[in-house]
Design an enzyme around this catalytic site. Structure first.
Site, PDB file in Angstrom:
ATOM      1  N   HIS A 149      28.898  73.387  91.677  1.00  0.00           N
ATOM      2  CA  HIS A 149      27.540  73.194  91.457  1.00  0.00           C
ATOM      3  C   HIS A 149      27.194  74.710  91.229  1.00  0.00           C
ATOM      4  CE1 HIS A 149      23.443  73.976  93.314  1.00  0.00           C
ATOM      5  NE2 HIS A 149      23.095  73.083  92.211  1.00  0.00           N
ATOM      6  N   SER A 150      26.321  75.077  90.372  1.00  0.00           N
ATOM      7  CA  SER A 150      25.969  76.514  90.017  1.00  0.00           C
ATOM      8  C   SER A 150      27.001  77.488  90.084  1.00  0.00           C
ATOM      9  CB  SER A 150      24.896  76.695  91.116  1.00  0.00           C
ATOM     10  OG  SER A 150      23.995  77.647  90.659  1.00  0.00           O
TER      11      SER A 150
END
Length: 345
Positions: free
Chosen positions: A113-114
């Site tokens: 994520h990210s």
């Protein structure tokens, strides 16, 4: 808010165990879900987050997998690096190597994520034979570092991506060089300033700690903030202190051009699922300032990879934590493709 006073006892559905992997400066902390005999998946959280970022998503995913979410160094329950040693983006890639080597995982699935997606993307290019599937949540796998500031790699969660990019169509080379040098100077000065002004972590009440976290992350719901705070803070007399190392706030990441990203992607062997939230950090307003990078990058994924899926979903940057059911089905369908080696814990 009174329930937060019992923050350490919040239920964590599906958690199997906590692990610590020895490293030269201490340990890398991680948590696992599922059977150790399941297919291996390593989950990588975003900048300033921790392994609890996946606590609501993983219980909704296939039971055929063994899921391990690690805390990057200086995050969550992992050790801080020694004084005088800054955090570099490639250090996080190296930590993935350390953990998977300890587990003796020769091939596995990566979900990031990210910033964790950027780490996963880089790992998948450097060690292409080790990653069979790559799941990117609110990440393009590569992200240009902001110029002229010392924040993390394009991860201003509630801010627009309005930094200049290094590309052949951008500013003159001399201006690009000046911008690069300025950004590195700021990294060094910020790091030295943090060391010079080092103070004991501030003690906050549970309510204050949560409120500060939510103010810094407008995409987080209160429930999601509590979940991250479970692993992101430690209880001490008088309240809580954040676990993160303040030095991770100092960004140390070399910018990548589109040409470099395209060249790296040509080495990637993994099947890729990219999930982008409509109200995330790559929303339509942000795309207007970064279209010269992100739209061509999508095209590079499509042209270089045999299996690439792009899905846009409703939600914001933390859709996988705030509303995990929005992305769980997409991920489960993606995981049904092919078979991978059994995990060994």
């Amino acid at each position: 808010m009174s329930s937060l006073l019992k923050w350490s006892s919040l239920p964590m559905a599906g958690m199997v165990s906590e692990l610590k992997f020895p490293v030269p400066w201490g340990h890398i902390a991680a948590k696992t879900w599922g059977s150790p005999q399941g297919r291996p998946m390593l989950c990588l959280h975003g900048w300033l987050d921790n392994a609890n970022s996946f606590s609501r998503l993983i219980p909704l995913l296939s039971k055929d997998y063994c899921y391990l979410a690690m805390d990057f160094g200086g995050h969550g329950l992992s050790s801080h690096r020694p004084t005088g040693f800054p955090y570099h983006f490639l250090d996080y890639v190296t930590e993935v190597c350390r953990v998977t080597a300890a587990l003796k995982w020769n091939q596995f699935t990566l979900m990031g994520h990210s910033m964790g997606g950027s780490v996963a993307g880089m790992f998948s290019c450097v060690f292409p034979e080790m990653v069979d599937k790559l799941i990117l949540v609110e990440s393009y796998g590569f992200l240009p570092a902001p110029q002229g500031q010392d924040k993390g790699p394009g991860l201003g969660r509630q801010k627009k991506l309005n930094f200049p990019l290094l590309s052949r169509d951008g500013p003159s080379k001399s201006k690009e060089h000046a911008m690069w040098l300025k950004s590195k100077r700021q990294v060094i000065e910020r790091l030295l300033s943090l060391e010079d002004k080092a103070q004991p972590p501030k003690v906050r009440s549970p309510q204050e700690a949560l409120q500060r976290l939510l103010e810094a992350n407008s995409h987080l719901t209160e429930e999601s903030g509590k979940i991250l705070l479970q692993r992101g803070a430690t209880e001490v007399p008088g309240g809580l202190v954040y676990n993160r190392d303040m030095r991770v706030l100092t960004h140390n990441h070399d910018s990548l051009t589109l040409e470099q990203c395209a060249g790296f992607l040509s080495k990637m062997q993994a099947s890729v699922l990219m999930i982008i939230a409509r109200d995330g950090i790559f929303n339509h307003e942000a795309k207007n300032t970064t279209k010269n990078f992100f739209n061509p990058l999508r095209e590079e994924f499509q042209s270089n990879l045999k299996c690439f899926q792009l899905a846009e979903v409703n939600g914001n940057h933390f859709v996988h934590l705030n509303e995990p059911e929005v992305v769980a089905g997409l991920i489960n369908n993606f995981l049904k493709q092919d078979q991978v080696d059994k995990a060994k814990l």
